[in-house]
Design a protein around this motif. Structure first.
Motif, PDB file in Angstrom:
ATOM      1  N   ASP A  34       0.820  -1.220   0.000  1.00 32.69           N
ATOM      2  CA  ASP A  34       0.000   0.000   0.000  1.00 32.69           C
ATOM      3  C   ASP A  34       0.850   1.265   0.000  1.00 32.69           C
ATOM      4  OD1 ASP A  34      -2.293  -1.506  -0.024  1.00 32.69           O
ATOM      5  OD2 ASP A  34      -2.645  -1.364   2.135  1.00 32.69           O
ATOM      6  N   SER A  37       2.145   6.307   1.908  1.00 28.99           N
ATOM      7  CA  SER A  37       1.056   7.288   1.852  1.00 28.99           C
ATOM      8  C   SER A  37      -0.197   6.795   2.560  1.00 28.99           C
ATOM      9  CB  SER A  37       0.715   7.639   0.404  1.00 28.99           C
ATOM     10  OG  SER A  37       0.224   6.499  -0.286  1.00 28.99           O
ATOM     11  N   THR A  38      -0.253   5.487   2.868  1.00 28.42           N
ATOM     12  CA  THR A  38      -1.420   4.922   3.557  1.00 28.42           C
ATOM     13  C   THR A  38      -1.134   4.630   5.022  1.00 28.42           C
ATOM     14  OG1 THR A  38      -0.859   2.593   3.109  1.00 28.42           O
ATOM     15  CG2 THR A  38      -2.067   3.793   1.399  1.00 28.42           C
ATOM     16  N   ASN A 224      -7.631   8.275   4.969  1.00 25.28           N
ATOM     17  CA  ASN A 224      -7.069   7.512   3.854  1.00 25.28           C
ATOM     18  C   ASN A 224      -5.823   6.725   4.256  1.00 25.28           C
ATOM     19  OD1 ASN A 224      -9.006   8.385   1.944  1.00 25.28           O
ATOM     20  ND2 ASN A 224      -7.887  10.307   1.658  1.00 25.28           N
ATOM     21  N   ARG A 225      -5.385   6.923   5.482  1.00 28.78           N
ATOM     22  CA  ARG A 225      -4.224   6.174   5.984  1.00 28.78           C
ATOM     23  C   ARG A 225      -4.749   4.909   6.655  1.00 28.78           C
ATOM     24  NH1 ARG A 225       0.542   8.770   5.399  1.00 28.78           N
ATOM     25  NH2 ARG A 225       0.381  10.914   4.670  1.00 28.78           N
ATOM     26  N   VAL A 226      -4.917   3.912   5.820  1.00 30.60           N
ATOM     27  CA  VAL A 226      -5.646   2.709   6.227  1.00 30.60           C
ATOM     28  C   VAL A 226      -4.755   1.662   6.897  1.00 30.60           C
ATOM     29  CG1 VAL A 226      -7.442   3.011   4.497  1.00 30.60           C
ATOM     30  CG2 VAL A 226      -5.357   1.745   3.898  1.00 30.60           C
ATOM     31  N   ASN A 227      -3.478   1.989   7.072  1.00 30.04           N
ATOM     32  CA  ASN A 227      -2.556   1.104   7.779  1.00 30.04           C
ATOM     33  C   ASN A 227      -1.956   1.844   8.965  1.00 30.04           C
ATOM     34  OD1 ASN A 227      -2.698  -1.189   5.953  1.00 30.04           O
ATOM     35  ND2 ASN A 227      -1.589   0.094   4.486  1.00 30.04           N
ATOM     36  N   SER A 248      -9.442   0.811   8.928  1.00 31.00           N
ATOM     37  CA  SER A 248      -8.100   0.276   8.714  1.00 31.00           C
ATOM     38  C   SER A 248      -8.117  -1.061   7.992  1.00 31.00           C
ATOM     39  CB  SER A 248      -7.377   0.100  10.051  1.00 31.00           C
ATOM     40  OG  SER A 248      -7.021   1.342  10.590  1.00 31.00           O
TER      41      SER A 248
END
Length: 293
Positions: A34, A37-38, A224-227, A248
């Motif tokens: 990913d 950026s995530t 949008n930062r899914v991690n 997440s």
């Protein structure tokens, strides 16, 4: 492509224990795919970003910086020491049920905060306490922060400690906070620079999920930062993930196990993806971050 050999070497290090190496490796693999950026990082401060012990000497928490400061009255130091001696063994006791422990920690933090306000501390007192304290940042934390900034990864420092002490310690260490958001117990001062209260709500080790729910602006700005990588030293620090789990893909939890290691290792392995032993510096955390390049 993820270098699984490098990850395997990292996870087999002497300072790291994992319940499920394959699951951790898969999370790291997903995060790498990913990209930075995530990614976001959520970290406790006391005994997570800072050392619990250094060169065999017990270090101080941010509350402890004030509680041990020689410029405070003897009555204050006696009261707060008694609170520590009573409550800290309860905090690290793995046999106490979670709900009961939350109540105990709330009692401890409330009493300690009351002592600080009753003492009439000033901004100058807080600065002097921080400057002379034994709050010791883990080695290479500065390098980790620089790496996060370079890749524009936000860092949330979410602490039940004293915010102004933490700010001063970071400033003294010349840690850039350009990409850092801090949620902590901030003292509020009157026109004479005397502390009159902690800004409500008082954050304890047991209510971080409730406090996180009030920080919607920050978490929405990073939706949008899914991690997420989560760093803590108490089981309750996992609550920091409460406001990211609903969006997440991966939350990698890392726990620093500093005290009663034999008693609590199985518990920590059951709650955290990775458990850090031997009060290490940030070398392994840096290596983990580098695996995501």
């Amino acid at each position: 492509m993820l270098d699984r050999g490098a990850v395997s070497k990292l996870l087999s290090g002497e300072n790291i224990k994992c319940r499920d190496v394959e699951d951790v490796t898969n999370k790291i693999c997903n995060m790498k795919q990913d990209g930075y950026s995530t990614l976001q990082v959520l970290a406790d401060f006391d005994y997570t970003i800072s050392h619990c012990r250094f060169e065999k000497e017990r270090m101080s928490s941010s509350f402890g910086a004030l509680e041990r400061y020689s410029g405070m009255s003897e009555e204050f130091r006696t009261k707060t020491r008694a609170l520590y001696d009573h409550f800290y063994p309860l905090e690290v006791d793995p046999t106490i049920p979670a709900e009961e422990k939350i109540g105990l920690m709330t009692e401890w933090f409330t009493n300690s905060a009351g002592c600080i306000i009753s003492e009439g501390v000033t901004k100058e007192t807080v600065a002097s306490a921080a400057d002379s304290s034994k709050v010791k940042l883990r080695g290479k934390f500065d390098v980790f922060v620089e790496s996060l900034q370079r890749e524009e990864v936000p860092l949330l420092v979410f602490s039940a400690g004293v915010g102004q002490i933490i700010e001063r310690v970071l400033s003294n260490a010349e840690i850039s906070t350009k990409n850092v958001k801090m949620i902590a117990n901030m003292l509020e001062f009157n026109s004479e620079n005397t502390a009159v209260q902690f800004r409500p709500p008082l954050i304890t080790t047991g209510n971080k999920s409730k406090v996180a729910a009030q920080e919607k602006e920050y978490f929405n700005s990073n939706i949008n930062r899914v991690n997420s990588i989560l760093l803590g030293d108490n089981i309750e620090d996992i609550q920091m993930a409460a406001c990211v789990r609903n969006y997440s893909r991966n939350v990698l939890t890392i726990g620093f196990l500093n005290d009663r290691v034999e008693d609590r290792l199985d518990l920590y392995k059951s709650k955290f993806d990775m458990v850090m032993l031997n009060d290490p510096d940030f070398t392994d955390i840096l290596h983990l971050f580098e695996c995501l390049q």
